[in-house]
Design an enzyme around this catalytic site. Structure first.
Site, short mmCIF file in Angstrom:
data_model
loop_
_atom_site.label_atom_id
_atom_site.label_comp_id
_atom_site.label_asym_id
_atom_site.label_seq_id
_atom_site.Cartn_x
_atom_site.Cartn_y
_atom_site.Cartn_z
N SER A 1 -5.96 4.12 4.32
CA SER A 1 -5.81 2.12 2.78
C SER A 1 -6.88 1.33 2.61
CB SER A 1 -4.69 1.55 4.08
OG SER A 1 -4.02 1.34 3.05
N LYS B 1 0.44 4.32 -2.66
CA LYS B 1 -0.81 4.94 -2.63
C LYS B 1 -0.37 6.18 -2.61
CE LYS B 1 -4.26 1.77 -0.15
NZ LYS B 1 -4.28 0.77 -0.29
N SER C 1 0.82 -0.77 -0.14
CA SER C 1 0.30 -0.27 0.28
C SER C 1 0.57 1.44 0.39
CB SER C 1 -1.09 -0.31 1.36
OG SER C 1 -1.50 -0.62 0.87
N LYS D 1 2.19 6.25 5.04
CA LYS D 1 2.05 5.62 4.97
C LYS D 1 2.11 3.96 5.16
CE LYS D 1 -1.49 3.56 2.73
NZ LYS D 1 -1.15 2.72 3.72
#
Length: 454
Positions: A322, A85, A82, A430
């Protein structure tokens, strides 16, 4: 887990200490290590870590100057999970702007108390649209005095093309979980259907079932109400009939509270149309026709519309929570805003153009989807840090980009990590987790007299 602990230790040292001082205590100027001392501390942690043979890519840099503090395997192309992202959010803020909003509208020809002909629902990809929002549009129609729609409810999702499954999602074709919902030009409730089940008043009877929205699922109810026992309700869904077919089975004891089951759906447009029709009916507006897909005639009058929150706020669902569905929708929006309809290929070209603008050359990475799900993307630590530095140095998007990241010890996917000083609130990052991937990318914010680290 070993990799996550190692990353936490590295970040603690980047904050300038191995100990845990009183929360918010300011480090003494004499305690601040030089860049070379900091690099040595970080390297000792990395060399002492037992990472079980994992391939590691690490890069710590001064976010302003780009001076390297530590690097290890920084050019290895790895699955970022992720952390992909980060690229999606930075590109979207740059290409669409923090103030970008999605619009959803209804159109038709009003004749007295009727819509004379079809009622059109036109979407432009809003990933945050809910059934409550459609109720608001339906209420506006009723306030105009409309009591009947003489034609069909036609859903125009042509803002995007007809390919609703995000790239690489076919790696798990039988997965029906809500986190891998399809992406349409009109989306409602994240394209996830909720089925609510409660027991009948007496044993032996089927449980009572409602869905949100009603009218979309072809549902077979094989549940039973029992006298006593633990609840055991199951829901299975599959594509069928142009939409989604479902079977509900199991048992629920008398007097038990309601249970919710969720599943991704298969036709976003028909799902949204069913939700609008339900909203109209509940407000006393009769719909004579059926729900179907189609294109809006540009001359048809707009009767009501709504705008989403700005992109800067929507991206908090991506960075902090997320949310895969929102990330993929935002990716496809970048393609749609370049040229209708939005396609995955065009969207990737737009993001690739953004990456080139921050110094990341085409062909040096693999960009497949915007969420990081499955075995798809490949970036290096150096490339992710380049994106972080570009977003930080661009004053027009820095506040919004940093704000959408999880705050260490406070919210999102970092709420249970970095909870003690000096990391508390100073890590903005993140996370990324797959079965064989652990990733963390972001910033260690600088206290007075220090420089922020990416």
């Amino acid at each position: 887990m070993k990799r996550a602990v190692c990353l936490a230790a590295l970040i603690a040292v980047a904050l300038g200490t191995h100990v845990e001082p009183v929360a918010h205590a300011e480090p003494r100027r004499g305690d601040v290590p030089s860049t070379s001392e900091l690099s040595a501390r970080l390297r000792r942690i990395l060399s002492d870590a037992d990472l079980g043979g994992a391939t590691v890519g690490v890069l710590f840099v001064d976010v302003e100057s780009g001076r390297v503090i530590l690097e290890e395997g920084a050019d290895a192309l790895l699955n970022p999970a992720s952390n992909a992202k980060i690229v999606t959010a930075a590109a979207a803020l740059s290409l669409l702007g923090p103030e970008f909003r999605y619009q959803t509208s209804i159109h038709g020809a009003v004749d007295g108390a009727a819509v004379d002909g079809p009622l059109f629902l036109r979407g432009r990809g809003d990933p945050t649209l809910t059934t409550e929002d459609l109720w608001g549009l339906a209420a506006e129609l009723r306030r105009r005095g409309v009591r009947v729609v003489r034609g069909d409810v036609i859903v125009d999702g042509s803002y995007f093309d007809s390919e609703t499954e995000p790239p690489a999602f076919d790696q798990q074709p039988g997965e029906r979980a809500h986190f891998r919902a399809p992406v349409g030009g009109v989306n409602v409730n994240g394209n996830v259907v909720s089925v609510y089940v409660r027991p009948a008043r007496s044993p032996g009877r089927p449980a009572l079932v409602t869905a949100d929205p009603e009218g979309y699922l072809e549902l077979v109810n094989d549940t039973v109400t029992v006298e006593v026992g633990a609840p055991s309700i199951r829901l299975s869904t599959r594509p069928g009939g142009g939409g989604t077919r479902a079977r509900l089975w199991g048992s629920l004891p008398v007097g038990h509270h309601w249970i919710r089951q969720r599943s991704r759906i298969d036709n976003p447009s028909l799902f949204a149309g069913a939700a609008l029709r339900e909203a109209l009916t509940s407000l006393g507006v009769r719909v004579r026709g059926r729900v179907r897909e189609g294109r809006l005639d540009g001359s048809t009058r707009m009767l009501a519309s709504r705008q989403s929150d700005p992109l800067a706020d929507i991206l908090r669902l991506v960075g902090k929570n997320s949310d895969n569905f929102v990330a993929e929708t935002v990716l496809k929006t970048m393609g749609a805003e370049a040229a209708d309809p939005g396609t995955w290929d065009r969207s990737r070209r737009e993001v690739s153009g953004y990456l080139a603008s921050v110094g990341i050359s085409p062909g040096t990475y693999t960009l497949v989807n915007g969420s990081g799900l499955f075995d798809a993307n490949r970036y290096s630590a150096r490339q992710l840090v380049a994106v972080l530095r570009a977003a930080w140095r661009d004053q027009t998007v820095r506040p919004e980009f940093v704000a959408q990241l999880a705050i260490g010890g406070v919210d999102g996917t970092l709420r249970r990590r970095f909870r003690t000083a000096p990391a508390l609130r100073n890590v903005r990052a993140k996370t990324g987790t797959l079965s064989d991937v652990t990733a963390l990318s972001g910033y260690v914010l600088a206290p007075s007299g220090r420089r922020t680290v990416a």
